[in-house]
Design an enzyme around this catalytic site. Structure first.
Site, PDB file in Angstrom:
ATOM      1  CG  HIS A  25      -0.363   0.410   2.508  1.00  0.00           C
ATOM      2  ND1 HIS A  25      -1.082   0.991   3.526  1.00  0.00           N
ATOM      3  CD2 HIS A  25       0.910   0.312   2.986  1.00  0.00           C
ATOM      4  CE1 HIS A  25      -0.291   1.221   4.553  1.00  0.00           C
ATOM      5  NE2 HIS A  25       0.915   0.828   4.259  1.00  0.00           N
ATOM      6  CB  CYS A  44       3.972   5.687   5.086  1.00  0.00           C
ATOM      7  SG  CYS A  44       4.861   4.874   6.422  1.00  0.00           S
ATOM      8  CG  HIS A  48       5.363   1.014   2.544  1.00  0.00           C
ATOM      9  ND1 HIS A  48       4.719   2.188   2.256  1.00  0.00           N
ATOM     10  CD2 HIS A  48       4.865   0.591   3.735  1.00  0.00           C
ATOM     11  CE1 HIS A  48       3.882   2.481   3.244  1.00  0.00           C
ATOM     12  NE2 HIS A  48       3.942   1.531   4.140  1.00  0.00           N
ATOM     13  CG  HIS A  50       3.000  -2.747   6.541  1.00  0.00           C
ATOM     14  ND1 HIS A  50       3.954  -2.239   7.390  1.00  0.00           N
ATOM     15  CD2 HIS A  50       2.467  -1.675   5.916  1.00  0.00           C
ATOM     16  CE1 HIS A  50       3.993  -0.929   7.290  1.00  0.00           C
ATOM     17  NE2 HIS A  50       3.100  -0.548   6.388  1.00  0.00           N
ATOM     18  CG  ASP A  88      -2.157 -13.292   1.872  1.00  0.00           C
ATOM     19  OD1 ASP A  88      -1.220 -12.601   2.326  1.00  0.00           O
ATOM     20  OD2 ASP A  88      -2.052 -14.513   1.636  1.00  0.00           O
ATOM     21  CG  HIS A  89       0.780 -12.561  -1.389  1.00  0.00           C
ATOM     22  ND1 HIS A  89       0.543 -13.200  -0.188  1.00  0.00           N
ATOM     23  CD2 HIS A  89       2.100 -12.693  -1.619  1.00  0.00           C
ATOM     24  CE1 HIS A  89       1.669 -13.708   0.263  1.00  0.00           C
ATOM     25  NE2 HIS A  89       2.636 -13.407  -0.579  1.00  0.00           N
ATOM     26  CD  GLU A 136       0.677  -0.099   9.158  1.00  0.00           C
ATOM     27  OE1 GLU A 136       0.000   0.077   8.135  1.00  0.00           O
ATOM     28  OE2 GLU A 136       0.997   0.836   9.923  1.00  0.00           O
TER      29      GLU A 136
HETATM   30 ZN    ZN Z   1       2.519   1.129   5.533  1.00  0.00          ZN
END
Ligand code: ZN
Length: 149
Positions: A25, A44, A48, A50, A88-89, A136
């Site tokens: 995101h 951010c 990037h 997480h 997810d992914h 996160e």
């Molecule tokens: Zn982030």
């Protein structure tokens, strides 16, 4: 509470399921200009990823016959079809219509609310959602309990 009351009432138990997912995101608000986005979100503001951990806590009465609040297999399937399938992914900003189509910034706060919404609407009547706790990072943890102020 008398012993008679305890016999007629069912115990209320909290059940937490922990799931991990990986998503990309960037934090960027379409309501802000480029410079303000950069100042507001810093690093951010760039794309990037997480490794998120979601703790999904339900509460419900224990069924007198099965001894369960909710069959874990049923809960697992609900989470698989909602949280895992959509996040997810995935690139949250591009792949999840809730964020993409509503200009919602993919902060952990808003991801917590999203997870609440998609889980809550699928739960059976004897069970309610208590909280979504979203890690996160190891240091940043967010909790949504369905409250609005
Ligand atoms: Zn982030």
């Amino acid at each position: 509470m008398s012993s008679t009351d305890r016999q007629s009432l069912k115990p209320l138990v909290y059940l937490t399921r922990i799931e991990k997912f990986c998503s990309a995101h960037r934090l960027n608000s379409r309501a802000l200009d480029v410079q303000t986005n950069s100042q507001t979100y810093g690093k951010c503001n760039a794309v990037h990823g997480h490794n998120y951990t979601a703790e999904i806590t339900l509460k419900g009465t224990v069924d007198a016959i099965t001894g369960m609040v909710l069959d874990i297999a049923v809960l697992n399937e609900i989470i698989a079809q909602t949280v895992m399938k959509s996040l997810d992914h995935k690139n949250i900003d591009e792949d999840v219509p809730y964020f993409r189509d509503n200009d919602i910034v993919s902060t952990a706060e808003n991801i917590s609310v999203y997870i609440w919404k998609v889980i809550a609407e699928r739960l059976p009547p004897n069970v309610t959602l208590d909280s979504i706790k979203l890690h996160e990072t190891d240091k940043n943890v967010f909790v949504f309990r369905g409250e609005y102020a």
